[in-house]
Design a protein around this motif. Structure first.
Motif, PDB file in Angstrom:
ATOM      1  N   GLU A   1     -18.202  22.508  34.000  1.00 61.71           N
ATOM      2  CA  GLU A   1     -18.119  23.432  32.863  1.00 61.71           C
ATOM      3  C   GLU A   1     -18.834  22.881  31.633  1.00 61.71           C
ATOM      4  N   LEU A   2     -18.779  21.568  31.451  1.00 63.95           N
ATOM      5  CA  LEU A   2     -19.512  20.960  30.330  1.00 63.95           C
ATOM      6  C   LEU A   2     -21.024  21.072  30.551  1.00 63.95           C
ATOM      7  N   LEU A   3     -21.450  20.978  31.825  1.00 65.80           N
ATOM      8  CA  LEU A   3     -22.874  21.145  32.122  1.00 65.80           C
ATOM      9  C   LEU A   3     -23.336  22.581  31.873  1.00 65.80           C
ATOM     10  N   LEU A   4     -22.424  23.538  32.028  1.00 69.70           N
ATOM     11  CA  LEU A   4     -22.759  24.943  31.791  1.00 69.70           C
ATOM     12  C   LEU A   4     -22.836  25.279  30.300  1.00 69.70           C
ATOM     13  N   TRP A   5     -22.256  24.437  29.466  1.00 67.24           N
ATOM     14  CA  TRP A   5     -22.195  24.686  28.024  1.00 67.24           C
ATOM     15  C   TRP A   5     -23.580  24.951  27.428  1.00 67.24           C
ATOM     16  N   PRO A   6     -24.584  24.062  27.634  1.00 71.42           N
ATOM     17  CA  PRO A   6     -25.901  24.330  27.032  1.00 71.42           C
ATOM     18  C   PRO A   6     -26.568  25.593  27.588  1.00 71.42           C
ATOM     19  N   LEU A   7     -26.245  25.949  28.834  1.00 70.21           N
ATOM     20  CA  LEU A   7     -26.884  27.104  29.456  1.00 70.21           C
ATOM     21  C   LEU A   7     -26.284  28.427  29.005  1.00 70.21           C
ATOM     22  N   LEU A   8     -24.970  28.474  28.890  1.00 68.90           N
ATOM     23  CA  LEU A   8     -24.274  29.735  28.603  1.00 68.90           C
ATOM     24  C   LEU A   8     -23.677  29.785  27.205  1.00 68.90           C
ATOM     25  N   GLY A   9     -23.666  28.658  26.519  1.00 65.27           N
ATOM     26  CA  GLY A   9     -23.135  28.635  25.161  1.00 65.27           C
ATOM     27  C   GLY A   9     -21.617  28.595  25.132  1.00 65.27           C
ATOM     28  N   ALA A  10     -21.094  28.195  23.998  1.00 68.81           N
ATOM     29  CA  ALA A  10     -19.641  28.129  23.813  1.00 68.81           C
ATOM     30  C   ALA A  10     -19.327  28.217  22.323  1.00 68.81           C
ATOM     31  N   SER A  11     -18.405  29.081  21.986  1.00 68.30           N
ATOM     32  CA  SER A  11     -17.957  29.231  20.603  1.00 68.30           C
ATOM     33  C   SER A  11     -16.468  28.941  20.547  1.00 68.30           C
ATOM     34  N   PHE A  12     -16.107  27.851  19.875  1.00 72.68           N
ATOM     35  CA  PHE A  12     -14.717  27.397  19.868  1.00 72.68           C
ATOM     36  C   PHE A  12     -13.963  27.962  18.665  1.00 72.68           C
ATOM     37  N   SER A  13     -13.820  29.274  18.634  1.00 71.97           N
ATOM     38  CA  SER A  13     -13.025  29.899  17.583  1.00 71.97           C
ATOM     39  C   SER A  13     -11.542  29.639  17.850  1.00 71.97           C
ATOM     40  N   THR A  14     -10.723  29.918  16.840  1.00 71.28           N
ATOM     41  CA  THR A  14      -9.282  29.685  16.992  1.00 71.28           C
ATOM     42  C   THR A  14      -8.710  30.477  18.158  1.00 71.28           C
ATOM     43  N   ALA A  15      -9.099  31.757  18.265  1.00 74.90           N
ATOM     44  CA  ALA A  15      -8.574  32.601  19.344  1.00 74.90           C
ATOM     45  C   ALA A  15      -9.036  32.094  20.711  1.00 74.90           C
ATOM     46  N   THR A  16     -10.296  31.665  20.800  1.00 79.39           N
ATOM     47  CA  THR A  16     -10.824  31.173  22.071  1.00 79.39           C
ATOM     48  C   THR A  16     -10.094  29.915  22.512  1.00 79.39           C
ATOM     49  N   VAL A  17      -9.886  29.000  21.582  1.00 76.63           N
ATOM     50  CA  VAL A  17      -9.184  27.761  21.905  1.00 76.63           C
ATOM     51  C   VAL A  17      -7.743  28.051  22.312  1.00 76.63           C
ATOM     52  N   ALA A  18      -7.091  28.974  21.597  1.00 76.60           N
ATOM     53  CA  ALA A  18      -5.694  29.292  21.891  1.00 76.60           C
ATOM     54  C   ALA A  18      -5.543  29.903  23.281  1.00 76.60           C
ATOM     55  N   TRP A  19      -6.366  30.910  23.596  1.00 76.18           N
ATOM     56  CA  TRP A  19      -6.278  31.545  24.911  1.00 76.18           C
ATOM     57  C   TRP A  19      -6.719  30.585  26.011  1.00 76.18           C
ATOM     58  N   GLY A  20      -7.730  29.761  25.751  1.00 77.45           N
ATOM     59  CA  GLY A  20      -8.155  28.785  26.742  1.00 77.45           C
ATOM     60  C   GLY A  20      -7.072  27.766  27.031  1.00 77.45           C
ATOM     61  N   ALA A  21      -6.413  27.270  25.977  1.00 82.19           N
ATOM     62  CA  ALA A  21      -5.325  26.308  26.166  1.00 82.19           C
ATOM     63  C   ALA A  21      -4.172  26.927  26.940  1.00 82.19           C
ATOM     64  N   ALA A  22      -3.868  28.183  26.619  1.00 82.95           N
ATOM     65  CA  ALA A  22      -2.794  28.881  27.332  1.00 82.95           C
ATOM     66  C   ALA A  22      -3.127  29.008  28.813  1.00 82.95           C
ATOM     67  N   SER A  23      -4.396  29.294  29.117  1.00 77.95           N
ATOM     68  CA  SER A  23      -4.793  29.395  30.528  1.00 77.95           C
ATOM     69  C   SER A  23      -4.684  28.039  31.220  1.00 77.95           C
ATOM     70  N   GLY A  24      -4.964  26.962  30.489  1.00 79.39           N
ATOM     71  CA  GLY A  24      -4.845  25.630  31.059  1.00 79.39           C
ATOM     72  C   GLY A  24      -3.410  25.264  31.386  1.00 79.39           C
ATOM     73  N   VAL A  25      -2.492  25.610  30.481  1.00 79.92           N
ATOM     74  CA  VAL A  25      -1.068  25.360  30.735  1.00 79.92           C
ATOM     75  C   VAL A  25      -0.601  26.174  31.937  1.00 79.92           C
ATOM     76  N   ALA A  26      -1.028  27.450  31.996  1.00 76.92           N
ATOM     77  CA  ALA A  26      -0.653  28.310  33.125  1.00 76.92           C
ATOM     78  C   ALA A  26      -1.220  27.758  34.432  1.00 76.92           C
ATOM     79  N   SER A  27      -2.449  27.242  34.382  1.00 75.83           N
ATOM     80  CA  SER A  27      -3.070  26.670  35.571  1.00 75.83           C
ATOM     81  C   SER A  27      -2.278  25.461  36.076  1.00 75.83           C
TER      82      SER A  27
END
Length: 278
Positions: free
Chosen positions: A45-71
Motif C-alpha cells: 500500500e505504501l508503494l501504491l501511494w506515489p501512483l494513486l495518491g493519498a490525502s490524509f484528511s481527518t475524516a480519511t484517517v478516522a475511517w481508515g483507523a476504524a477499518s483497521g480496528v475492525a480488521s
C-alpha cells in the motif's frame, strides 16, 4: 459494469490471499503468519501511494483507523470461531453476515436496484452460503457461543468494508494505509503479548508475504469498486471470495469440490450475470 469487474477481482484476490495464508499457517501459529502478511500488505500500500495518491484528511484517517480496528477484530473473532467449530456451519454464517450487513447499509443509504438486481442480489447471498459451506454442512450443531462469535466475525468483516466505503473518495489509498497500519500494530502487539504461546515453528515466508500483498490488492479493488458502484452490489460480490480459495485449492493441492459448492459456484455465476445487467 466497471464496478462489478473490480468487485470480482477483489473477491478473487481475497480468495487467493486466504489460500496462501492458510498454507503458510499449516505448520506454524497463525499469528506468526499474520506477522509476515500484515507488514507485507502495508508495504504494498505504501508503494501504491506515489501512483494513486493519498490525502490524509481527518475524516480519511478516522475511517481508515476504524477499518483497521475492525480488521483486527475480524481476524481474532474469525479464527476463534473456526477453532471452536463446526467450520462447515459457522463459515457460511460468517460469510452471510459479512455480505448482508453492507447490503443493508447500502440500501438504507438510498441505493436502488433494477429488476435483475432484485433477483441477483438474494441469489448471490445464497451463493455465498453454498460456496463457503464444507462437506456435510448442517451435520453438527454449533454452540450458542460459537454462533455468537460467527456473527461477530461476520459483523467485523462487514464493518471493515463499510468503514472503507465511508472514507472520502478523494483520499486515494490513505484509508488503506491507515487501516493496515492500525491492524498491523494490533496484530504485532497481540503477538508480543502471546509470544510464549506461539511455538518455535516458523512459517514459509514467501506464502504469507504473497498473501499480504494480495490482500492489499483486494482491499484496493474493493475501495475502487465501492467508489464507482453500489455498496450493496459490490459487498455481496466480494463476499464470494471462498470461490477463489476453492478453485485454487482444487488446482494446486487437488482438494475435492463438494456438490453443494459446485451448486454454489454455478449460482454465483448466474447471480453475477444478473447483477451485471443492473
Amino acid at each position: 459494469m466497471f464496478a462489478l469487474l473490480l468487485a470480482v477481482g477483489s473477491s478473487l484476490a481475497y480468495g487467493c490471499a486466504d489460500f496462501l495464508g492458510g498454507l503458510g499457517a499449516r505448520k506454524a501459529h497463525v499469528l506468526r503468519t499474520v506477522m509476515i502478511a500484515a507488514p507485507a500488505s502495508l508495504a504494498v500500500e505504501l508503494l501504491l501511494w506515489p501512483l494513486l495518491g493519498a490525502s490524509f484528511s481527518t475524516a480519511t484517517v478516522a475511517w481508515g483507523a476504524a477499518s483497521g480496528v475492525a480488521s483486527a477484530a475480524a481476524f481474532a473473532l474469525l479464527y476463534r470461531t473456526l477453532a471452536i467449530g463446526p467450520m462447515n456451519v459457522l463459515s457460511p454464517v460468517t460469510a452471510l453476515v459479512s455480505a448482508a450487513l453492507p447490503v443493508g447499509v447500502g440500501l438504507l443509504q438510498g441505493e436502488h436496484l433494477a429488476a435483475a438486481g432484485v433477483v441477483g442480489l438474494p441469489l448471490a447471498l445464497v451463493a455465498v452460503v453454498l460456496v463457503s459451506a464444507g462437506h456435510g454442512a448442517g451435520s453438527a450443531r454449533p454452540s450458542r457461543t460459537a454462533l455468537l462469535l460467527a456473527f461477530g466475525a461476520g459483523a467485523a468483516i462487514a464493518l471493515q468494508l463499510i468503514f472503507l466505503h465511508q472514507a472520502p473518495s478523494d483520499g486515494g489509498v490513505a484509508p488503506l494505509i491507515v487501516g493496515r497500519a492500525v491492524s498491523s500494530a494490533v496484530v504485532l502487539a497481540a503477538a508480543g503479548l502471546m509470544r510464549r504461546r506461539l511455538g518455535s515453528e516458523r512459517p514459509a515466508y514467501a506464502m504469507p508475504a504473497a498473501a499480504g500483498a494480495l490482500d492489499s490488492v483486494a482491499n484496493l479493488l474493493f475501495l475502487l469498486a465501492a467508489r464507482s458502484g453500489d455498496l450493496a452490489v459490490v459487498a455481496v460480490i466480494v463476499a464470494l471470495y471462498p470461490a477463489g480459495t476453492i478453485l485454487l485449492a482444487r488446482g494446486v493441492i487437488a482438494e475435492r469440490i463438494h456438490r453443494g459448492q459446485l451448486v454454489g459456484l454455478g449460482t454465483a455465476a448466474v447471480a453475477v450475470s444478473l447483477l451485471a445487467l443492473t
